[in-house]
Write a protein that holds these residues in place. Structure first.
Motif, PDB file in Angstrom:
ATOM      1  N   GLN A  66       0.976  -1.039   0.385  1.00 36.33           N
ATOM      2  CA  GLN A  66      -0.100  -0.417  -0.598  1.00 36.33           C
ATOM      3  C   GLN A  66       0.533   1.472  -0.051  1.00 36.33           C
ATOM      4  OE1 GLN A  66      -3.160  -0.564   2.592  1.00 36.33           O
ATOM      5  NE2 GLN A  66      -4.081   1.559   1.645  1.00 36.33           N
ATOM      6  N   THR A  67       1.756   1.081   0.803  1.00 37.98           N
ATOM      7  CA  THR A  67       2.725   2.626   0.461  1.00 37.98           C
ATOM      8  C   THR A  67       2.867   2.762  -1.031  1.00 37.98           C
ATOM      9  OG1 THR A  67       5.171   0.719   0.760  1.00 37.98           O
ATOM     10  CG2 THR A  67       3.725   1.952   2.745  1.00 37.98           C
ATOM     11  N   LEU A  68       3.178   2.051  -1.702  1.00 40.23           N
ATOM     12  CA  LEU A  68       3.288   2.186  -2.898  1.00 40.23           C
ATOM     13  C   LEU A  68       2.389   2.659  -4.016  1.00 40.23           C
ATOM     14  CD1 LEU A  68       4.892  -1.546  -4.366  1.00 40.23           C
ATOM     15  CD2 LEU A  68       6.077   0.005  -3.464  1.00 40.23           C
ATOM     16  N   LEU A  69       1.558   3.312  -3.770  1.00 39.48           N
ATOM     17  CA  LEU A  69       0.114   3.705  -4.052  1.00 39.48           C
ATOM     18  C   LEU A  69       0.175   5.519  -4.536  1.00 39.48           C
ATOM     19  CD1 LEU A  69      -2.296   2.958  -5.843  1.00 39.48           C
ATOM     20  CD2 LEU A  69      -3.423   4.089  -3.262  1.00 39.48           C
ATOM     21  N   PRO A  70       1.602   5.988  -3.061  1.00 34.05           N
ATOM     22  CA  PRO A  70       1.062   7.569  -3.899  1.00 34.05           C
ATOM     23  C   PRO A  70       2.356   7.612  -4.720  1.00 34.05           C
ATOM     24  CG  PRO A  70       1.590   7.020  -1.391  1.00 34.05           C
ATOM     25  CD  PRO A  70       1.517   5.652  -2.282  1.00 34.05           C
ATOM     26  N   SER A  71       3.226   7.175  -5.298  1.00 36.52           N
ATOM     27  CA  SER A  71       4.019   7.358  -6.264  1.00 36.52           C
ATOM     28  C   SER A  71       3.554   6.853  -7.811  1.00 36.52           C
ATOM     29  CB  SER A  71       5.585   5.776  -6.052  1.00 36.52           C
ATOM     30  OG  SER A  71       6.151   6.040  -4.808  1.00 36.52           O
ATOM     31  N   ALA A  72       2.357   5.927  -7.239  1.00 33.77           N
ATOM     32  CA  ALA A  72       1.778   5.266  -9.172  1.00 33.77           C
ATOM     33  C   ALA A  72       1.079   7.015  -8.776  1.00 33.77           C
ATOM     34  CB  ALA A  72       1.008   4.012  -8.292  1.00 33.77           C
ATOM     35  N   GLN A  73       0.693   7.102  -7.968  1.00 38.72           N
ATOM     36  CA  GLN A  73      -0.489   7.917  -8.445  1.00 38.72           C
ATOM     37  C   GLN A  73       0.175   9.753  -8.914  1.00 38.72           C
ATOM     38  OE1 GLN A  73      -1.755   8.712  -4.227  1.00 38.72           O
ATOM     39  NE2 GLN A  73      -4.169   7.732  -4.278  1.00 38.72           N
ATOM     40  N   ILE A  74       1.231   9.953  -8.292  1.00 44.53           N
ATOM     41  CA  ILE A  74       1.748  10.640  -8.908  1.00 44.53           C
ATOM     42  C   ILE A  74       2.646  11.003  -9.979  1.00 44.53           C
ATOM     43  CG2 ILE A  74       4.697  12.070  -8.072  1.00 44.53           C
ATOM     44  CD1 ILE A  74       4.572  11.651  -4.994  1.00 44.53           C
ATOM     45  N   LEU A  75       2.994  10.026 -10.297  1.00 48.97           N
ATOM     46  CA  LEU A  75       3.744   9.033 -11.662  1.00 48.97           C
ATOM     47  C   LEU A  75       2.580   9.879 -12.661  1.00 48.97           C
ATOM     48  CD1 LEU A  75       5.460   6.274 -11.429  1.00 48.97           C
ATOM     49  CD2 LEU A  75       6.604   8.510 -12.537  1.00 48.97           C
TER      50      LEU A  75
ATOM     51  N   ASP B 216      -0.111  11.605 -11.646  1.00 48.12           N
ATOM     52  CA  ASP B 216      -0.288  12.988 -12.121  1.00 48.12           C
ATOM     53  C   ASP B 216       0.872  14.302 -13.301  1.00 48.12           C
ATOM     54  OD1 ASP B 216      -2.074  13.258 -10.528  1.00 48.12           O
ATOM     55  OD2 ASP B 216      -0.747  13.500  -8.470  1.00 48.12           O
ATOM     56  N   GLN B 217       1.263  13.656 -13.230  1.00 46.32           N
ATOM     57  CA  GLN B 217       2.894  13.474 -13.245  1.00 46.32           C
ATOM     58  C   GLN B 217       2.686  13.694 -15.274  1.00 46.32           C
ATOM     59  OE1 GLN B 217       5.277  16.339 -13.023  1.00 46.32           O
ATOM     60  NE2 GLN B 217       4.450  15.985 -10.864  1.00 46.32           N
ATOM     61  N   SER B 218       2.226  12.673 -15.342  1.00 49.51           N
ATOM     62  CA  SER B 218       1.829  12.010 -16.862  1.00 49.51           C
ATOM     63  C   SER B 218       0.839  13.120 -18.001  1.00 49.51           C
ATOM     64  CB  SER B 218       1.382  10.246 -17.247  1.00 49.51           C
ATOM     65  OG  SER B 218       0.465  10.298 -16.715  1.00 49.51           O
TER      66      SER B 218
ATOM     67  N   MET C  16       2.281  16.427 -18.547  1.00 50.24           N
ATOM     68  CA  MET C  16       2.615  16.579 -19.699  1.00 50.24           C
ATOM     69  C   MET C  16       2.367  16.449 -21.253  1.00 50.24           C
ATOM     70  SD  MET C  16       6.275  14.525 -18.932  1.00 50.24           S
ATOM     71  CE  MET C  16       5.474  13.737 -18.845  1.00 50.24           C
ATOM     72  N   ASN C  17       0.282  16.267 -21.101  1.00 49.99           N
ATOM     73  CA  ASN C  17      -0.348  15.755 -22.358  1.00 49.99           C
ATOM     74  C   ASN C  17      -0.313  14.341 -22.318  1.00 49.99           C
ATOM     75  OD1 ASN C  17      -1.534  18.394 -21.341  1.00 49.99           O
ATOM     76  ND2 ASN C  17      -0.054  19.519 -22.845  1.00 49.99           N
ATOM     77  N   LEU C  18      -0.191  13.576 -21.642  1.00 49.59           N
ATOM     78  CA  LEU C  18       0.068  12.243 -21.709  1.00 49.59           C
ATOM     79  C   LEU C  18      -1.359  12.036 -21.580  1.00 49.59           C
ATOM     80  CD1 LEU C  18       3.920  10.751 -20.557  1.00 49.59           C
ATOM     81  CD2 LEU C  18       3.471  11.709 -23.118  1.00 49.59           C
ATOM     82  N   LYS C  19      -1.645  10.847 -22.319  1.00 53.69           N
ATOM     83  CA  LYS C  19      -2.885   9.734 -21.911  1.00 53.69           C
ATOM     84  C   LYS C  19      -2.651   8.992 -21.022  1.00 53.69           C
ATOM     85  CE  LYS C  19      -3.711   9.049 -26.094  1.00 53.69           C
ATOM     86  NZ  LYS C  19      -3.971   8.473 -28.269  1.00 53.69           N
TER      87      LYS C  19
END
Length: 116
Positions: A41-50, A52-54, A57-60
């Motif tokens: 469950q501690t990995l979830l914030p990292s995935a959410q940040i990625l 948000d960043q994508s 950058m106007n990526l899908k």
């Protein structure tokens, strides 16, 4: 089809965590202890940040995040309204794990239509 059937043909999966849209665990496979030991469950914030960043950058929309460590690989799937995190041995075929995304979408949409 249900979640355990999806993984029957893939050896080396160590743990699976399925979260709702609020990040609350709803399923832990094979059991709570295995998931809690890996602290998935501690990995979830990292995935959410990625994600948000994508989007900035106007990526899908980001569908999956693959993270490799020395002993295992972690794949995080964004299947609204679910987030699915799988921990597998580093020797598991990553392509086979990534191909599960479409099955996850089907299951998520079926469960939503069954609730309505």
């Amino acid at each position: 089809m249900n979640f355990p059937q999806l993984f029957a043909h893939i050896d080396g999966i160590e743990a699976i965590l399925i979260l709702d849209k609020d990040g609350t665990p709803i399923i832990k496979l094979p059991n709570n202890a295995a998931v809690d030991q890996l602290d998935l469950q501690t990995l979830l914030p990292s995935a959410q940040i990625l994600q948000d960043q994508s989007s900035r950058m106007n990526l899908k929309k980001l569908k999956t995040v693959v993270t490799y460590w020395s002993a295992r690989q972690i794949i995080t799937y964004n299947v609204p309204p679910l987030t699915i995190i799988i921990a597998a041995d580093r020797n598991v075929n990553t392509g086979a794990l990534l191909n599960l995304y479409n099955d996850f979408q089907t299951i998520a949409s079926e469960s939503l239509t069954n609730r309505i």
